[in-house]
Design an enzyme around this catalytic site. Structure first.
Site, PDB file in Angstrom:
ATOM      1  N   SER A  55       0.829  -1.208   0.000  1.00 42.82           N
ATOM      2  CA  SER A  55       0.000   0.000   0.000  1.00 42.82           C
ATOM      3  C   SER A  55       0.867   1.264   0.000  1.00 42.82           C
ATOM      4  CB  SER A  55      -0.875  -0.012   1.253  1.00 42.82           C
ATOM      5  OG  SER A  55      -1.586   1.191   1.346  1.00 42.82           O
ATOM      6  N   GLY A  69       9.052  -4.624   3.969  1.00 43.77           N
ATOM      7  CA  GLY A  69       9.986  -3.681   4.567  1.00 43.77           C
ATOM      8  C   GLY A  69      11.321  -3.822   3.862  1.00 43.77           C
ATOM      9  N   LYS A 128      -3.547   2.083  -2.177  1.00 47.17           N
ATOM     10  CA  LYS A 128      -3.192   3.220  -1.327  1.00 47.17           C
ATOM     11  C   LYS A 128      -4.218   3.366  -0.191  1.00 47.17           C
ATOM     12  CE  LYS A 128      -1.580   7.065   0.266  1.00 47.17           C
ATOM     13  NZ  LYS A 128      -0.527   6.898   1.283  1.00 47.17           N
ATOM     14  N   ILE A 167       6.289  -4.998   8.051  1.00 45.26           N
ATOM     15  CA  ILE A 167       6.089  -3.851   8.918  1.00 45.26           C
ATOM     16  C   ILE A 167       5.707  -2.616   8.089  1.00 45.26           C
ATOM     17  CG2 ILE A 167       7.670  -4.610  10.718  1.00 45.26           C
ATOM     18  CD1 ILE A 167       9.815  -2.745   9.555  1.00 45.26           C
ATOM     19  N   CYS A 198       0.034   4.050  10.296  1.00 44.97           N
ATOM     20  CA  CYS A 198       0.536   5.209   9.541  1.00 44.97           C
ATOM     21  C   CYS A 198       1.082   6.237  10.540  1.00 44.97           C
ATOM     22  CB  CYS A 198      -0.565   5.836   8.695  1.00 44.97           C
ATOM     23  SG  CYS A 198      -0.009   7.382   7.935  1.00 44.97           S
TER      24      CYS A 198
HETATM   25  C1  SIN Z   1       1.035   8.053   4.330  1.00 36.71           C
HETATM   26  O1  SIN Z   1       0.166   8.250   3.468  1.00 36.71           O
HETATM   27  O2  SIN Z   1       1.377   8.934   5.131  1.00 36.71           O
HETATM   28  C2  SIN Z   1       1.744   6.734   4.424  1.00 36.71           C
HETATM   29  C3  SIN Z   1       0.801   5.640   4.721  1.00 36.71           C
HETATM   30  C4  SIN Z   1       1.229   4.747   5.834  1.00 36.71           C
HETATM   31  O3  SIN Z   1       2.312   4.907   6.416  1.00 36.71           O
HETATM   32  O4  SIN Z   1       0.465   3.849   6.186  1.00 36.71           O
END
Ligand code: SIN
Length: 301
Positions: free
Chosen positions: A21, A241, A45, A189, A128
């Site tokens: 993602s 990762g 995403k 991770i 996130c």
């Molecule tokens: C982000 O959009 O800030 C990254 C997404 C994530 O770390 O899960």
């Protein structure tokens, strides 16, 4: 003929290579490079209930062996995804997994309900590091991991994969909490919290000051965590990762991952997932294994 198929908590993947993602959008940009049907799955995403513009730029900083991002979950919202992006992804014979993020438990639950069984699985993003409300805050204590997993699971019509943050003291405790909350699988991770400073301006490079580190720099941490979690839980693990080549993927599988997600490497080499898939298959052939499952956790200690 090598059996490359894996079962991720009820999601049948034709092979163990997914895209992570946040590094593959909704697949459109990469569909010009290769047939997306060749992938085991696509994790889209991170989606939120409402569209988000994300954090202020700069939100990407290159580091010697990876990137720092503070994107802040920029995305068009779950309803736009369902109407405009999912039909495109469904043209391909590959699993589609929706990564969902929210500021409250209720938001996660509403999204799971809206997605219903339109996708093959849901990845619960409680990891996130780039948002002020929610995000990784849900993923750093065993109690909140258990609670959110249990509540979202009640709304889920498809398998629930909980995506873990490495920014914790004991990853095993967090993994067990997700399992007890009803997770069908785990992915780990997400990024490690990091920072970079411009020594001339003396300002942080990222507008948000801190961000998530991904790429080869974090691979040993990720392999260690997959290995620890694989010993603590008996549900499938998607390892990720810093996976940039097939040898990296094999390391994760030997550590106990059932499947792997390719992330930051997509930015450097759009063909990375295909090269990794071919490399895994050749490794199995060259070492006389008949299936991918034979090397899962097959580390010699
Ligand atoms: C982000 O959009 O800030 C990254 C997404 C994530 O770390 O899960």
């Amino acid at each position: 003929m090598i059996n490359m198929s894996v079962d991720i908590g009820g999601i049948n993947l034709k092979n163990p290579v997914l895209t992570a993602s946040g590094t593959f959008g909704f697949g459109r940009e990469y569909s010009g490079y290769y047939d997306l049907s060749k992938l085991g799955g696509i994790v889209v995403k991170g989606l939120t209930l409402e569209p988000r513009e994300g954090n202020k730029p700069p939100r990407i900083a290159e580091t010697p062996a990876g990137i720092l991002n503070s994107v802040g979950l920029q995305n068009p919202g779950v309803e736009y995804f369902i109407k405009k992006e999912l039909p495109f992804l469904r043209e391909f014979d590959t699993a589609v997994i929706a990564n969902i993020a929210g500021s409250t438990v209720e938001e996660y639950c509403i999204m799971a309900e809206k997605l219903g069984s339109l996708v093959d699985g849901i990845e619960l993003n409680i990891s996130c590091p780039n948002v002020k409300e929610g995000g990784a805050a849900f993923g750093v204590s065993a109690e909140s991991v258990y609670n959110i997993t249990r509540k979202v699971k009640e709304q889920c019509k498809v398998p629930l994969i909980v995506k873990l943050t490495p920014n914790v003291t004991d990853i095993k405790e967090i993994a067990v909490a997700a399992l007890e909350g009803g997770a069908d699988a785990l992915s780990l991770i997400n990024t490690l919290l990091g920072m970079a400073i411009d020594i001339n301006s003396r300002k942080p490079i990222l507008a948000n000051a801190v961000g998530g580190l991904s790429g080869p720099a974090i691979k040993p941490v990720a392999v260690r965590m997959v290995w620890q979690v694989a010993q603590a839980v008996n549900i499938p693990i998607i390892g990720m990762g810093g996976i940039a080549c097939w040898q990296d993927a094999i390391e994760f599988i030997l550590a106990g991952a059932d499947a792997v997600s390719v992330g930051t490497a997509n930015f450097v080499n759009p063909y990375a997932p295909m090269e990794i898939l071919e490399g895994i298959e050749n490794y199995l052939i060259n070492n006389q294994f008949g299936s991918i499952n034979e090397i899962k956790g097959n580390i010699r200690l």
